[in-house]
Structures are given as structure tokens and as C-alpha cells.
Scaffold this active site. Sequence first.
Site, PDB file in Angstrom:
ATOM      1  N   ASP A  19     -10.801   4.117  -1.997  1.00  0.00           N
ATOM      2  CA  ASP A  19      -9.571   4.440  -3.002  1.00  0.00           C
ATOM      3  C   ASP A  19     -10.364   5.072  -4.238  1.00  0.00           C
ATOM      4  O   ASP A  19     -11.735   5.062  -4.380  1.00  0.00           O
ATOM      5  CB  ASP A  19      -8.782   3.286  -3.430  1.00  0.00           C
ATOM      6  CG  ASP A  19      -9.318   1.998  -4.375  1.00  0.00           C
ATOM      7  OD1 ASP A  19     -10.817   2.170  -4.408  1.00  0.00           O
ATOM      8  OD2 ASP A  19      -8.565   1.643  -4.858  1.00  0.00           O
ATOM      9  N   GLU A  25       0.843  -1.309   0.027  1.00  0.00           N
ATOM     10  CA  GLU A  25       0.043   0.004  -0.041  1.00  0.00           C
ATOM     11  C   GLU A  25       1.033   1.325   0.065  1.00  0.00           C
ATOM     12  O   GLU A  25       0.537   2.253  -0.748  1.00  0.00           O
ATOM     13  CB  GLU A  25      -1.035  -0.046   1.266  1.00  0.00           C
ATOM     14  CG  GLU A  25      -2.097  -0.965   1.156  1.00  0.00           C
ATOM     15  CD  GLU A  25      -3.075  -0.986   0.148  1.00  0.00           C
ATOM     16  OE1 GLU A  25      -3.089   0.078  -0.395  1.00  0.00           O
ATOM     17  OE2 GLU A  25      -3.751  -1.740  -0.192  1.00  0.00           O
ATOM     18  N   TYR A  73      -7.488   5.338   4.197  1.00  0.00           N
ATOM     19  CA  TYR A  73      -7.404   4.302   3.283  1.00  0.00           C
ATOM     20  C   TYR A  73      -6.598   3.111   3.481  1.00  0.00           C
ATOM     21  O   TYR A  73      -7.006   1.920   3.544  1.00  0.00           O
ATOM     22  CB  TYR A  73      -7.207   4.932   1.962  1.00  0.00           C
ATOM     23  CG  TYR A  73      -6.730   3.640   0.939  1.00  0.00           C
ATOM     24  CD1 TYR A  73      -7.856   2.913   0.481  1.00  0.00           C
ATOM     25  CD2 TYR A  73      -5.288   3.405   0.590  1.00  0.00           C
ATOM     26  CE1 TYR A  73      -7.450   1.941  -0.443  1.00  0.00           C
ATOM     27  CE2 TYR A  73      -5.045   2.478  -0.322  1.00  0.00           C
ATOM     28  CZ  TYR A  73      -6.291   1.696  -0.674  1.00  0.00           C
ATOM     29  OH  TYR A  73      -6.074   0.906  -1.751  1.00  0.00           O
TER      30      TYR A  73
END
Length: 333
Positions: free
Chosen positions: A117, A16, A99
Site C-alpha cells: 500500500d 479493506e 493489495y
Amino acid sequence: MPWKGEKDPYKIWLSEIILQQTRVEQGLSYYNKFIKTFPTITRLAKAPEKKIFKLWEGLGYYTRCRNLIETAKKIAKDHKGKFPATYDEIRSLKGVGPYTAAAIASFAFNLPFAVVDGNVIRVLARYFGINTPADSLQGKNIYGQLAQSLLPAKNAGTYNQAIMDFGAVVCKPRNPLCVQCVQKKDCQAFQNSWVNILPAKEKGIEKKERWFYYFIIEKKETVFIRQRQTKDIWQDLYEFVLLENDQAINEKQLSESKFITQLLGSQKFSIKEISPSFKQQLTHQTIHTRFVSIGIDSVTPTLKKEYLAIQKKQLKQFPFPKVITSYLHKMYP
């Protein structure tokens, strides 16, 4: 993609962070290199920072790399190398926003937190016909609350991955597969011909241009570099002697620049090469760069203490911005 279906929070977190503002195609090779070099977060925490930055070289947005280092050290020290398992603890980590925290919490621990997202926002905007700008504060609140309300609490990880994949494969930014889409009968954007205008966005940020002129001062096999310390682009990376200007400088002006005489004083020097202009496009900036190679014989140039005198063969050991790395590959293969 190797992180799909992954349950190891370290690997999810790493993927990520790498994929923040980076295309999957570019980030994949970096992810694989990091996992191979640092298979655990403890190994990452113990590694020299220069080695980590060198591995990150070319990926850009180097604040991510600094956050990566800081978080790895915190987890190794405060959590004995075990990744925290609650949303609030994950969210408190440096560089981890809502997120990323939701992604780690739901994918690794199946906690009921919606991942929001760009793919998810696009699906929700089109399906529900939302015209509030997605990048506005009001828009972020609307999409966050809506995504959370739709989340099946007992199957959060699977649902989050499914809606993200749906946005990436079917409800694409361009040329979405609306005709084949199983949701088209209920999709407000499809029914009202809004597909090409949703999700809405506020006006973009004005971009600026900068001109960087790097002077590569060579004393036999020695060159001079420094680490960028200011809170600006490429912080913590290395560079040559820099002259930044607010507009382009031509070759004649460069070769006769007072900047050179201030550095070298009365000692003899020769301009070996002035490179063509190179361009690096950042999100909100365009960097125009030229390199001026200068040969000197004896006296050390008048440089601040922050400059290091290193051998040319050592250049490959230091992390540089992408535009410098590309030039070095040509000059010192």
C-alpha cells in the site's frame, strides 16, 4: 482500529473495501455500522440493495458498494457463505485487487503474499532510494517484487502489518520521525536528503469541473426522483431532475430556463427557492451544485418513466449523493 489483528476474512475484506480511497477516520464509523447491521457475509448477501446503498451513503466511490454487493452474493451462493481461503480465489472476487487479496490472504490465513500500500511504498522508496515513479507500471512492478522478496514466508501477516504501521507512524508522508528512526543509518533517503521527494510520482491526472442544477419539483407533498443508471459518478444513487451544464448558470438564467418550460409546459408554477452553490470535491472532479425548488398545483410534469413520484417523508429512505443529502437535511430536517 477494530480490524487490527482481525482473523475473520469477512471483516478484513469489509475494512479493506471501505478504506479504499477513504481516510481511516471517515471509514471507521461505516465499518462499525456495517458489522453491526450485517455481522456475517450471508446477512449482507441477503439484504436489499437499497438498504446497503443507504448505509454506504456519504462514503463515495459507489463502485465499491456495488462490488461489495456482488461479491457477498457470489460467496453466499458459490461458497455457501464461507470466504475463499486461497490467494487466487480471493483475487478473483469483484473489486479485489492485488493489495486487498494479499491483505486478506496474509492477515486471515497467514499466506506469504506481500501487502503493498502507500505506506509500504513510502518505506521502501526512502529506505532503498528508489526514484522510479510509484504510480507507473515499472514502479508498480519494482515495488511489488521488492516487497515480496523481503517477506518472511512463515510470518507474513505480522510482517505486513508491521511495515504498514511503520509507514503510518514513523515514515510518514509529512514530518517523518527520521531522527528517532532505527533505520536511519541505512536509509538512502535520510542519508542523501531525499526524504521530501520520495516516493516519486508521475504527473497527476487533470481535474475537471462540472455544474449540476437540480430541480426539486414539488406537487403538494410529492417530489420526483430517479436512480442514476449511467456509468458515471454516483451510479445507482438517486437524484432530482437534473440539468448539467459545462459552465455556471446565474439565478436569472435558471429562473427563465427553457428547461423548466419543457418539463412543465403551460401549467402554472412558482420558483420557491434557488439555493446557494454547493461544492463537492471528488478525486478528479469538482461538482458545483445548486437546487431550484419549484411548486406546481395540478398537472404532472413531463418526465421520463424512470422518475418516481414519492412523498417528501420518504426521501430519507433513498440513498443520495452527499451533496444532495446535505441539502435535504437543511430543507427537510
